[in-house]
Design a protein around this motif. Structure first.
Motif, PDB file in Angstrom:
ATOM      1  N   UNK A 128       0.833  -1.204   0.000  1.00  0.00           N
ATOM      2  CA  UNK A 128       0.000   0.000   0.000  1.00  0.00           C
ATOM      3  C   UNK A 128       0.871   1.258   0.000  1.00  0.00           C
ATOM      4  N   UNK A 129       1.708   1.359  -1.025  1.00  0.00           N
ATOM      5  CA  UNK A 129       2.671   2.448  -1.062  1.00  0.00           C
ATOM      6  C   UNK A 129       2.798   2.999  -2.476  1.00  0.00           C
ATOM      7  N   UNK A 130       3.634   4.013  -2.620  1.00  0.00           N
ATOM      8  CA  UNK A 130       3.846   4.722  -3.876  1.00  0.00           C
ATOM      9  C   UNK A 130       5.327   4.777  -4.197  1.00  0.00           C
ATOM     10  N   UNK A 131       5.638   5.102  -5.451  1.00  0.00           N
ATOM     11  CA  UNK A 131       7.039   5.321  -5.827  1.00  0.00           C
ATOM     12  C   UNK A 131       7.261   6.703  -6.431  1.00  0.00           C
ATOM     13  N   UNK A 132       6.188   7.415  -6.759  1.00  0.00           N
ATOM     14  CA  UNK A 132       6.298   8.770  -7.293  1.00  0.00           C
ATOM     15  C   UNK A 132       4.948   9.443  -7.158  1.00  0.00           C
TER      16      UNK A 132
END
Length: 260
Positions: free
Chosen positions: A116-120
């Motif tokens: 449940x995360x982002x990279x940008x």
């Protein structure tokens, strides 16, 4: 337990025996939220939990932190404990820090679980991240609690004991640390470098996650060579905490496959 690294006192806990698993928590929370995962993992792994700077019982740092600062703290903790490389499990902010740790300190990381995360972020989302910190600076933590828990949990879970506890926890959180951490999140951009990660990686999110949707998980999984993508049906942003029945089996299956 605590240890002083990078001039800061960091709180951590150790449970179990075996290969090391490092758990990295979301913004505003702390290591105590990982209890369901500790219970699932401790019989096979040595589980390391830490409070990020400005969170839980760790010290509050000067309020100009970056994701690299959080990752350097994790690196220093692993070094101080002489544990590693570790399987690194990061949720939301923790998943962002896990990516930076894998990029900057690759020898620390045996595998990655990015939950449940982002990279940008697009430019407008970066502004929104900063605004979450500014709202607390202007009006106190009480002003950000309901929008936060509504993003994090499903509607039917909002009256649960866990969310009551979450509201209470956020209300006591340091405003400056909250705002500083959201500014660090606003600068997130690991996407151009994710191809440098060459450890086994599990990327997962819930299809009820309004903060880090399936498309965000797909972006990360497509960028990390060999990454596995798993979507948890009905799970929200805080999937490991609201739906450990979905999250824990995914993680155990993945870690056992790496261990084998």
């Amino acid at each position: 337990m605590d240890v002083t690294v990078n001039g800061l006192r960091l709180n951590y806990e150790l449970d179990g025996q075996g290969a090391a698993v490092l758990l990295l928590h979301p913004v505003g929370l702390d290591l105590t939220w990982w209890e369901p995962q500790v219970e699932a993992l401790r019989s096979e792994f040595q589980v390391v939990r830490m409070d990020f700077r400005g969170h839980g019982k760790s010290a509050i740092a000067p309020l100009s932190n970056t994701l690299a600062d959080f990752a350097t703290d994790a690196h220093a903790l692993l070094g101080a404990l002489e544990i590693g490389p570790a399987h690194v499990i990061g949720l939301s902010l923790g998943g962002m820090v896990a990516q930076v740790l894998a990029l900057e300190y690759p020898n620390d990381v045996r595998s990655l679980v990015l939950s449940n995360t982002l990279c940008t972020l697009p430019a407008e989302a970066r502004q929104a991240m900063c605004a979450r910190g500014e709202a607390a600076e202007q009006n106190g933590m009480a002003a950000v609690i309901e929008p936060t828990v509504e993003r994090w949990f499903t509607r039917g879970f909002l009256d649960s004991a866990s969310v009551v506890r979450c509201r209470r926890h956020l209300l006591a959180h340091d405003v400056g640390a909250w705002a500083s951490t959201w500014r660090a999140i606003a600068d997130l951009d690991t996407l151009p470098r994710l191809g440098e990660i060459h450890v086994p990686a599990l990327v997962t999110t819930g299809d009820a996650d309004v903060s880090t949707p399936v498309t965000a998980a797909q972006l990360i999984a497509n960028a990390i060579p060999g990454a596995v993508l798993r979507i948890m049906a009905g799970a929200p942003h805080m999937a490991p905490y609201e739906r450990p029945d979905l999250f824990n089996p995914l993680v155990l299956e993945f870690l056992r496959s790496v261990k084998a």
